[in-house]
Write a protein that holds these residues in place. Sequence first.
Motif, mmCIF file in Angstrom:
data_model
loop_
_atom_site.group_PDB
_atom_site.id
_atom_site.type_symbol
_atom_site.label_atom_id
_atom_site.label_comp_id
_atom_site.label_asym_id
_atom_site.label_seq_id
_atom_site.Cartn_x
_atom_site.Cartn_y
_atom_site.Cartn_z
ATOM 1 N N TRP A 203 1.076 -1.305 -0.096
ATOM 2 C CA TRP A 203 0.048 0.063 -0.149
ATOM 3 C C TRP A 203 1.012 1.124 0.087
ATOM 4 O O TRP A 203 1.413 1.419 1.081
ATOM 5 C CB TRP A 203 -0.910 0.029 1.168
ATOM 6 C CG TRP A 203 -2.012 0.937 1.311
ATOM 7 C CD1 TRP A 203 -2.361 1.941 0.279
ATOM 8 C CD2 TRP A 203 -2.579 1.841 2.531
ATOM 9 N NE1 TRP A 203 -3.266 2.785 0.696
ATOM 10 C CE2 TRP A 203 -3.447 2.887 1.982
ATOM 11 C CE3 TRP A 203 -2.603 1.330 3.760
ATOM 12 C CZ2 TRP A 203 -4.124 3.499 3.116
ATOM 13 C CZ3 TRP A 203 -3.131 2.162 4.771
ATOM 14 C CH2 TRP A 203 -3.898 3.188 4.210
ATOM 15 N N PHE A 204 1.027 2.031 -1.028
ATOM 16 C CA PHE A 204 1.911 2.873 -1.274
ATOM 17 C C PHE A 204 1.349 4.303 -1.633
ATOM 18 O O PHE A 204 0.319 4.262 -2.286
ATOM 19 C CB PHE A 204 3.046 2.631 -2.392
ATOM 20 C CG PHE A 204 3.880 1.142 -2.307
ATOM 21 C CD1 PHE A 204 3.979 0.858 -1.008
ATOM 22 C CD2 PHE A 204 4.201 0.535 -3.199
ATOM 23 C CE1 PHE A 204 4.572 -0.468 -0.855
ATOM 24 C CE2 PHE A 204 4.887 -0.727 -3.230
ATOM 25 C CZ PHE A 204 5.176 -1.217 -1.817
ATOM 26 N N GLY A 205 2.031 5.176 -1.424
ATOM 27 C CA GLY A 205 1.320 6.657 -1.888
ATOM 28 C C GLY A 205 0.869 7.652 -0.612
ATOM 29 O O GLY A 205 1.473 7.351 0.318
ATOM 30 N N ASN A 261 9.503 9.481 -6.490
ATOM 31 C CA ASN A 261 8.260 9.003 -7.766
ATOM 32 C C ASN A 261 8.742 9.825 -8.681
ATOM 33 O O ASN A 261 8.701 10.997 -8.820
ATOM 34 C CB ASN A 261 6.936 9.382 -7.223
ATOM 35 C CG ASN A 261 6.194 8.862 -8.305
ATOM 36 O OD1 ASN A 261 6.119 8.601 -9.582
ATOM 37 N ND2 ASN A 261 4.765 8.593 -7.862
ATOM 38 N N TYR A 269 7.598 -1.774 -6.058
ATOM 39 C CA TYR A 269 6.590 -2.503 -6.438
ATOM 40 C C TYR A 269 7.008 -4.033 -7.040
ATOM 41 O O TYR A 269 6.361 -5.057 -6.905
ATOM 42 C CB TYR A 269 5.746 -1.886 -7.861
ATOM 43 C CG TYR A 269 4.905 -0.931 -7.318
ATOM 44 C CD1 TYR A 269 3.796 -1.327 -6.858
ATOM 45 C CD2 TYR A 269 5.196 0.583 -7.394
ATOM 46 C CE1 TYR A 269 2.505 -0.467 -6.630
ATOM 47 C CE2 TYR A 269 4.191 1.686 -6.892
ATOM 48 C CZ TYR A 269 3.049 0.897 -6.437
ATOM 49 O OH TYR A 269 2.001 2.071 -5.933
ATOM 50 N N SER A 275 -0.855 -4.830 -5.231
ATOM 51 C CA SER A 275 -0.910 -3.255 -4.794
ATOM 52 C C SER A 275 -2.370 -3.152 -4.400
ATOM 53 O O SER A 275 -3.325 -3.454 -5.078
ATOM 54 C CB SER A 275 -0.407 -2.503 -6.115
ATOM 55 O OG SER A 275 -0.851 -1.255 -6.042
ATOM 56 N N ARG A 294 -1.540 4.950 -7.394
ATOM 57 C CA ARG A 294 -1.111 3.658 -7.177
ATOM 58 C C ARG A 294 -1.886 2.683 -8.298
ATOM 59 O O ARG A 294 -0.954 1.550 -8.438
ATOM 60 C CB ARG A 294 -1.466 3.228 -5.807
ATOM 61 C CG ARG A 294 -2.801 3.258 -5.227
ATOM 62 C CD ARG A 294 -3.140 2.879 -3.815
ATOM 63 N NE ARG A 294 -2.480 3.610 -2.969
ATOM 64 C CZ ARG A 294 -3.032 4.779 -2.369
ATOM 65 N NH1 ARG A 294 -4.426 5.104 -2.708
ATOM 66 N NH2 ARG A 294 -2.560 5.479 -1.386
ATOM 67 N N GLU A 297 0.618 2.969 -11.038
ATOM 68 C CA GLU A 297 2.063 2.613 -10.637
ATOM 69 C C GLU A 297 2.234 1.002 -10.390
ATOM 70 O O GLU A 297 3.365 0.216 -10.953
ATOM 71 C CB GLU A 297 2.552 3.132 -9.324
ATOM 72 C CG GLU A 297 2.683 4.760 -9.164
ATOM 73 C CD GLU A 297 2.654 5.398 -8.106
ATOM 74 O OE1 GLU A 297 2.558 6.846 -7.853
ATOM 75 O OE2 GLU A 297 2.816 4.586 -7.000
ATOM 76 N N GLY A 298 1.503 0.390 -9.835
ATOM 77 C CA GLY A 298 1.431 -0.928 -9.656
ATOM 78 C C GLY A 298 1.189 -1.683 -11.066
ATOM 79 O O GLY A 298 1.846 -2.628 -11.108
#
Length: 392
Positions: A203-205, A261, A269, A275, A294, A297-298
């Motif tokens: 879990w990113f961002g 980023n 990733y 994701s 995300r 990105e994922g």
Amino acid sequence: MLHILYLVHDLAEPAVRRRVLMLQAGGSRVTLAGFRRGDNPLAAVEGVTPLDLGATRDGKFAQRLKAVGHAAFSLAATLRGVSRPDVIVARNLEMLALANRASTLFGGDVPIVYECLDIHRLLLRGDAVGKTLRHAERRLGRKARLLITSSPAFIENYFLPYGQIDTPVLLLENKVLTLGQKMHRPARPAEPPQPGMPWKIGWFGALRCRRSLELLAQFSRRMEGRFEIVLRGRPAYTEFADFDSFVAAEPFMDFHGPYRNPEDLADIYGQVHFSWAIDFFEAGLNSSWLLPNRLYEGCRHGAVPIAMRDVETGRLLARHAMGALLSEPSADALVSLIGGISADAYRGLSRSVTAEDPKNWICDEDDCRALVARLAALAGGPRQAAPIQVAA
């Protein structure tokens, strides 16, 4: 060279840096001005020194309004010595107010672009507060020559039914900025874990959803270590009772801080299998309509997205026959969805992601040039404006 004055509400937001890089790659010169959000550092953008409009606090709307008023009063002094821009881009509603002020200071005819990538919950209220804010947006948007937004659901569910902006719309999705050949390398998704090792969900961002945090914690405990949760990015501490203590107490969850980023995306990733592309922060409203960073990105880097089936993200994934889609937001549903996943099933999900055209997820130099060309057309094409002094 087209000169763009870019007004932003949070200079430290990673998406601001990405947009500045995009405008630069498209061949424009950018003057960046905006607010500091608390103690966050100013955006680190190659060759750009931001103009500081003051400090604001996350979640403090009244304080932000006061800061905008102060910035408007002192804007002439802030912009003194800045050459007349060809276009002013305002990111979010409060910056649209400052864009109108800036256009007046530069003669009143500088085209304004309204960049709205989220619909704040206050704008959707049915009371006097919501009506006042929507009226302000309509009034301030009269001078806007273009609306930039990131999801068609924002247009369908807000801008059109509420009649907010009578201007052309540019859909500019939150795609991964890929500048240079190195960034075009094929996706390298994580291999299934070896026996005894965990599957990993990233879990990113912008970490702002308390419900997601709690759901992932419940799921990982239910799975007793067969799944680990990896958190990276910027927590919205105003949305959590105690984010750091909560994560520290979870046996199968770790927070690894911020990341660059797009420079770090392939690495982070590539370390996770799934994701997390779910956000309940404004469920039924903004969170149901957005297409988050995300997601792109994922998918760009081969991680299998997990999304709610009945929101815009899930509908997009369903159209592409990819991803793991939840029908209800519960640990039980997540266990049923992926709790017993096999290596072969995971590889099938991963292949459905990597088989997609990378252009669905990336923004390259051609896209940057197309954006700048669209902005230049608003100004009648780029022109070499002599520096002028803005009167105090």
